[in-house]
Motif scaffolding. Structure first.
Motif, mmCIF file in Angstrom:
data_model
loop_
_atom_site.group_PDB
_atom_site.id
_atom_site.type_symbol
_atom_site.label_atom_id
_atom_site.label_comp_id
_atom_site.label_asym_id
_atom_site.label_seq_id
_atom_site.Cartn_x
_atom_site.Cartn_y
_atom_site.Cartn_z
ATOM 1 N N SER A 4 0.700 -1.412 0.024
ATOM 2 C CA SER A 4 -0.003 -0.048 -0.065
ATOM 3 C C SER A 4 0.787 1.259 0.126
ATOM 4 O O SER A 4 0.335 2.285 -0.278
ATOM 5 C CB SER A 4 -0.756 -0.042 1.177
ATOM 6 N N TYR A 55 -9.227 1.268 -4.086
ATOM 7 C CA TYR A 55 -7.674 1.502 -4.217
ATOM 8 C C TYR A 55 -7.187 1.396 -5.593
ATOM 9 O O TYR A 55 -6.759 2.186 -6.332
ATOM 10 C CB TYR A 55 -6.868 0.872 -3.150
ATOM 11 N N ALA A 90 -7.651 3.620 0.223
ATOM 12 C CA ALA A 90 -6.571 3.144 1.025
ATOM 13 C C ALA A 90 -6.630 3.367 2.580
ATOM 14 O O ALA A 90 -6.278 2.507 3.243
ATOM 15 C CB ALA A 90 -5.340 3.963 0.173
ATOM 16 N N TYR A 131 0.856 4.153 -2.605
ATOM 17 C CA TYR A 131 -0.121 5.133 -3.060
ATOM 18 C C TYR A 131 0.089 6.328 -2.529
ATOM 19 O O TYR A 131 -0.057 7.695 -3.126
ATOM 20 C CB TYR A 131 -1.763 4.471 -2.392
#
Length: 462
Positions: free
Chosen positions: A20, A101, A132, A23
């Protein structure tokens, strides 16, 4: 659960951070954010605005999008957490918001440089950003189950360090093979990969699909190794969730340490988010850096974040999270003062020679501190929240933590937008972050380093 399976579960949890982080690293801070700010500024110039006014308008537009996204996240986070706790299942929620996301990130490929779909791209960025942040609530709620109160600080720090390494590798790939410099070549001096058109900024725009693919691939270990505990119920009980949430909010009156911590983190995490959300755009609009320069800045910042997050986890293990948090806030206040006091022509009122590299070198140093101190601050913050969380309803507790981090998430971008609009200066527009950090530091004085679980247990039984 055996030692091996526990270790594997921890590594699966680490892989969320690895998956993640791009992002926030590539989209929010170092690549897409500065790119879309540049597109917006050029669009406003084409509409007749002066260069300075256009840059201020671009920063205001970016801040408006982050403000709206922050409001949606802040108002929804505790409700979603409470709903999840009624069943004990988190993976279905994680899967749903992971889809947001991926869709939001992949769609940014269509952010064309002529600005013709500027607003649509900002909306799609917000969709992915909200996804997210929602996923993070449920991931953080799993932290208490991974170790003791003392161990979670080290686990949290290692997770952030591992995530930043993932962000570093993803950024390196993008700069080396995709993102264009002014001459149309990548950092390695080659044309963008796969025949992408440098004139249409396709190499830079590829950041969206790359981040989406990265997340989809590297979430696989998480879904393989991190399972839900035995469910509490088969179906969501909305009435029960709202009753529990209402009770938790009312109980804050008796839990001074938790209430103070939620208030403190509300301000300092909002300020940190402002640094992340506007650091790259500051470099683009104030220092006139190219996307590749900002990317190199990002590499330095991410390396610092990975190293410092790991070291911060060790400091948390030895001294606890509260003193670690205080130290990081003071360092970030110093960074903000430097950033507000500098542009291409002067620093702290002292004139610089034309073309001086001092602003660039100073901002690289600021990047090391933003990345390093920011990584430690986030890690220690969720570690301190574990010491204040309800073991029976951790997702609701981290939903409140999410609320505190997002309830005023509009403050940083909105205040930056307002000050930028009033002063028509993207540099001075950063100054409200200093006030937010100071407010967070002030409220931290009433927070107990060991948390208040014992008091909560006693009050709940009385």
């Amino acid at each position: 659960m055996t030692a091996i399976s526990t270790r594997r579960r921890i590594w699966g949890w680490f892989f969320f951070d690895w998956a993640s982080q791009p992002y926030h690293t590539l989209l929010l801070t170092f690549i897409f954010g500065p790119y879309i700010a540049g597109v917006a500024a050029e669009t406003f110039i084409a509409d007749g605005a002066s260069e300075e006014a256009a840059k201020a308008q671009a920063q205001t537009l970016w801040s408006t999008m982050l403000t709206i996204a922050g409001l949606i996240i802040g108002l929804s986070a505790p409700i979603l957490g409470a709903l999840a706790d009624t069943t004990g299942r988190r993976r279905p929620w994680i899967s749903t918001f992971s889809l947001m996301y991926v869709v939001g990130a992949a769609s940014l490929w269509f952010a064309v440089p002529d600005g013709s779909n500027l607003i649509q791209m900002l909306v799609l960025f917000a969709v992915g950003f909200i996804g997210a942040e929602f996923v993070l609530i449920f991931i953080n709620a799993q932290l208490p189950s991974l170790g003791s109160d003392q161990e979670v600080g080290k686990i949290s720090g290692s997770g952030f360090a591992f995530g930043y390494l993932g962000g570093f590798l993803a950024l390196l790939i993008l700069l080396a093979f995709f993102a264009e410099q002014g001459n149309g070549k990548t950092l390695l001096g080659m044309d963008p990969a796969f025949g992408l058109d440098a004139n249409a900024k396709e190499g830079t725009r590829a950041v969206g699909p790359i981040v989406a693919i990265w997340f989809a691939v590297f979430m696989v270990p998480y879904f393989l190794w991190v399972k839900d505990d035995a469910p509490k119920a088969d179906r969501i009980n909305f009435a029960k969730a709202m009753s529990q949430l209402s009770g938790s909010i009312r109980a804050l009156r008796k839990r001074v340490s938790l209430a103070s911590y939620l208030g403190s983190s509300m301000f300092y995490r909002d300020a940190l988010g402002g640094l992340y959300g506007f650091g790259g755009t500051y470099a683009r609009l104030v220092l006139d850096w190219s996307i590749v320069q900002i990317g190199v800045f990002g590499i330095i910042s991410i390396i610092a974040a990975a190293i410092f997050s790991w070291l911060g986890g060790k400091a948390d293990f030895k001294r606890g999270p509260k003193p670690v948090i205080k130290f990081c806030i003071w360092m970030l206040i110093a960074v903000c003062i430097v950033v507000v006091s500098m542009d291409r022509t002067q620093i702290f009122g002292m004139a610089l020679a034309e073309g001086s590299s001092i602003p660039d070198l100073v901002f690289y140093g600021c990047g090391i501190l933003i990345g390093g101190m920011g990584g430690i601050l986030q890690s220690a913050s969720r570690s301190l929240m574990v010491r204040h969380s309800d073991p029976d309803n951790p997702t609701e507790s981290f939903g409140l933590f999410g609320l505190s981090g997002r309830a005023t998430a509009f403050l940083a971008p909105a205040s930056i937008g307002a000050v930028t609009a009033m002063t028509e200066s993207a540099r001075i527009g950063i100054s409200p972050l200093i006030v937010l950090f100071l407010l967070g530091l002030f409220l931290l004085r009433w927070v107990k380093p060991e948390g208040d679980r014992a008091e909560w247990d006693a009050s709940s039984q009385s």
